[in-house]
Write a protein that holds these residues in place. Structure first.
Motif, PDB file in Angstrom:
ATOM      1  N   ARG A  38     -17.890 -35.188  69.114  1.00 22.34           N
ATOM      2  CA  ARG A  38     -18.908 -34.181  69.396  1.00 22.34           C
ATOM      3  C   ARG A  38     -20.320 -34.727  69.126  1.00 22.34           C
ATOM      4  O   ARG A  38     -21.274 -34.378  69.816  1.00 22.34           O
ATOM      5  CB  ARG A  38     -18.655 -32.920  68.551  1.00 22.34           C
ATOM      6  CG  ARG A  38     -17.481 -32.096  69.058  1.00 22.34           C
ATOM      7  CD  ARG A  38     -17.158 -30.925  68.148  1.00 22.34           C
ATOM      8  NE  ARG A  38     -16.030 -30.166  68.648  1.00 22.34           N
ATOM      9  CZ  ARG A  38     -16.119 -29.153  69.516  1.00 22.34           C
ATOM     10  NH1 ARG A  38     -17.308 -28.767  69.941  1.00 22.34           N
ATOM     11  NH2 ARG A  38     -15.050 -28.533  69.947  1.00 22.34           N
ATOM     12  N   ARG A  90     -20.928 -27.590  67.749  1.00 20.39           N
ATOM     13  CA  ARG A  90     -19.919 -26.593  68.194  1.00 20.39           C
ATOM     14  C   ARG A  90     -20.459 -25.757  69.355  1.00 20.39           C
ATOM     15  O   ARG A  90     -19.843 -24.775  69.746  1.00 20.39           O
ATOM     16  CB  ARG A  90     -19.543 -25.639  67.053  1.00 20.39           C
ATOM     17  CG  ARG A  90     -19.167 -26.303  65.767  1.00 20.39           C
ATOM     18  CD  ARG A  90     -17.720 -26.741  65.702  1.00 20.39           C
ATOM     19  NE  ARG A  90     -17.569 -27.744  64.661  1.00 20.39           N
ATOM     20  CZ  ARG A  90     -16.623 -28.668  64.628  1.00 20.39           C
ATOM     21  NH1 ARG A  90     -15.715 -28.726  65.568  1.00 20.39           N
ATOM     22  NH2 ARG A  90     -16.580 -29.547  63.668  1.00 20.39           N
ATOM     23  N   ARG A 108     -13.668 -44.529  72.575  1.00 19.62           N
ATOM     24  CA  ARG A 108     -12.531 -44.298  71.670  1.00 19.62           C
ATOM     25  C   ARG A 108     -12.356 -45.479  70.717  1.00 19.62           C
ATOM     26  O   ARG A 108     -12.120 -45.306  69.527  1.00 19.62           O
ATOM     27  CB  ARG A 108     -11.236 -44.080  72.450  1.00 19.62           C
ATOM     28  CG  ARG A 108     -11.259 -42.900  73.384  1.00 19.62           C
ATOM     29  CD  ARG A 108      -9.865 -42.412  73.695  1.00 19.62           C
ATOM     30  NE  ARG A 108      -9.263 -41.809  72.535  1.00 19.62           N
ATOM     31  CZ  ARG A 108      -9.493 -40.566  72.112  1.00 19.62           C
ATOM     32  NH1 ARG A 108     -10.304 -39.777  72.766  1.00 19.62           N
ATOM     33  NH2 ARG A 108      -8.901 -40.101  71.027  1.00 19.62           N
ATOM     34  N   ASP A 130      -5.253 -38.202  68.287  1.00 20.53           N
ATOM     35  CA  ASP A 130      -4.518 -39.476  68.359  1.00 20.53           C
ATOM     36  C   ASP A 130      -4.354 -40.117  66.984  1.00 20.53           C
ATOM     37  O   ASP A 130      -4.203 -41.319  66.864  1.00 20.53           O
ATOM     38  CB  ASP A 130      -5.278 -40.454  69.277  1.00 20.53           C
ATOM     39  CG  ASP A 130      -6.675 -40.756  68.765  1.00 20.53           C
ATOM     40  OD1 ASP A 130      -7.183 -39.979  67.922  1.00 20.53           O
ATOM     41  OD2 ASP A 130      -7.258 -41.765  69.187  1.00 20.53           O
ATOM     42  N   ASP A 183      -7.167 -33.561  77.508  1.00 17.56           N
ATOM     43  CA  ASP A 183      -6.766 -34.240  76.273  1.00 17.56           C
ATOM     44  C   ASP A 183      -5.384 -34.895  76.420  1.00 17.56           C
ATOM     45  O   ASP A 183      -5.112 -35.930  75.827  1.00 17.56           O
ATOM     46  CB  ASP A 183      -6.754 -33.264  75.088  1.00 17.56           C
ATOM     47  CG  ASP A 183      -8.156 -32.854  74.643  1.00 17.56           C
ATOM     48  OD1 ASP A 183      -9.125 -33.529  75.048  1.00 17.56           O
ATOM     49  OD2 ASP A 183      -8.288 -31.869  73.896  1.00 17.56           O
TER      50      ASP A 183
HETATM   51  O1   DC Z   1     -11.010 -30.983  67.675  1.00 20.55           O
HETATM   52  P1   DC Z   1     -12.258 -30.753  68.512  1.00 20.55           P
HETATM   53  O2   DC Z   1     -12.165 -29.567  69.419  1.00 20.55           O
HETATM   54  O3   DC Z   1     -13.511 -30.728  67.689  1.00 20.55           O
HETATM   55  O4   DC Z   1     -12.340 -32.051  69.445  1.00 20.55           O
HETATM   56  C1   DC Z   1     -13.363 -32.213  70.383  1.00 20.55           C
HETATM   57  C2   DC Z   1     -12.891 -33.056  71.543  1.00 20.55           C
HETATM   58  O5   DC Z   1     -12.718 -34.405  71.130  1.00 20.55           O
HETATM   59  C3   DC Z   1     -11.577 -32.617  72.191  1.00 20.55           C
HETATM   60  O6   DC Z   1     -11.782 -32.371  73.570  1.00 20.55           O
HETATM   61  C4   DC Z   1     -10.654 -33.767  72.031  1.00 20.55           C
HETATM   62  C5   DC Z   1     -11.482 -34.909  71.573  1.00 20.55           C
HETATM   63  N1   DC Z   1     -10.849 -35.645  70.485  1.00 20.55           N
HETATM   64  C6   DC Z   1     -10.186 -36.788  70.800  1.00 20.55           C
HETATM   65  O7   DC Z   1     -10.105 -37.149  71.979  1.00 20.55           O
HETATM   66  N2   DC Z   1      -9.613 -37.529  69.822  1.00 20.55           N
HETATM   67  C7   DC Z   1      -9.675 -37.130  68.551  1.00 20.55           C
HETATM   68  N3   DC Z   1      -9.104 -37.884  67.605  1.00 20.55           N
HETATM   69  C8   DC Z   1     -10.334 -35.934  68.217  1.00 20.55           C
HETATM   70  C9   DC Z   1     -10.910 -35.195  69.225  1.00 20.55           C
END
Ligand code: DC
Length: 223
Positions: A38, A90, A108, A130, A183
């Motif tokens: 975020r 948020r 990532r 993940d 996702d």
């Molecule tokens: O948990 P969250 O809603 O705050 O996550 C925000 C976005 O980040 C969600 O679309 C998935 C992604 N995300 C991700 O790809 N890998 C993660 N380890 C955590 C979140």
């Protein structure tokens, strides 16, 4: 030796709330990895970038930002380049763009490195998508939290109303479905259930019940 609790699951399963409560009760360092994606997204929007066509710029942002997850008296604060962005990350705008941003493999890779560094030598509870599969496949405890999509949308709707946000239940349901799809279909780091993860269906459970169940599993292994 550090002790790692890894928690994955889709949006609206209560991961964030439960992780925060358990971190406080068991004195674990809480690492909210969604908040990190975020932050990258917020910084991009601040710089006027709102499409993943601008992949190189997005990767550069992820390379150059400074993310801190701090705890003040049990409250987690997210700092982006030193500025408190705990609420801002948020927003509807960030939530609408974070999934595509987090689908970029180079971003990532940077975040996964940072997540592993943040956990070095510490006892942590880390939540995301993940963590049980990529970031810490050998975590001491691996949990996948799940819930029916309608229930998850209902929870998000209530949270948003409390924060004064004006989205309807149908809009939220629609967005959660899109986010779930994105996702789960990422080229790298897609949300999936690790073979050895304990799956908890939280649809009919209260936060307290889920928290206690997860806590019991952790304490059982943390001997
Ligand atoms: O948990 P969250 O809603 O705050 O996550 C925000 C976005 O980040 C969600 O679309 C998935 C992604 N995300 C991700 O790809 N890998 C993660 N380890 C955590 C979140």
């Amino acid at each position: 030796m550090s002790f790692v609790v890894a928690i994955d699951g889709p949006a609206g399963t209560g991961k964030g709330t439960i992780t925060k409560l358990i971190a406080q009760e068991l004195k674990l360092v809480n690492i909210d990895t969604g908040a990190m994606y975020r932050c990258v997204t917020l910084q991009a929007l601040k710089q006027g970038i709102n499409t993943i066509e601008k992949k190189e710029e997005l990767i550069n942002i992820a390379k150059n930002i400074y993310i801190q997850l701090e705890n003040y008296n049990g409250e987690q604060k997210i700092l982006l380049n030193g500025e408190d962005v705990t609420s801002e990350i948020r927003s509807i705008e960030v939530s609408g763009f974070v999934s595509p941003v987090s689908s970029i493999p180079e971003i990532r890779e940077l975040m996964v490195d940072l997540q592993r560094k943040m956990a070095e030598g510490k006892d942590v509870i880390m939540e995301g998508r993940d963590i049980t599969t990529v970031v810490f496949p050998n975590a001491n405890v691996k949990i996948y939290l799940d819930a029916d999509v309608e229930e998850r949308a209902k929870r998000r709707y209530k949270e948003n109303i409390a924060k004064g946000m004006k989205e309807t239940y149908e809009e939220i349901l629609d967005k959660i479905k899109t986010r779930d799809y994105n996702d789960m279909h990422k080229e790298v780091g897609a949300l999936k259930i690790a073979e050895d993860a304990i799956v908890i269906d939280t649809t009919k459970m209260s936060i307290e019940e889920v928290k206690n169940k997860v806590k019991d599993i952790i304490l059982e292994r943390w001997k």
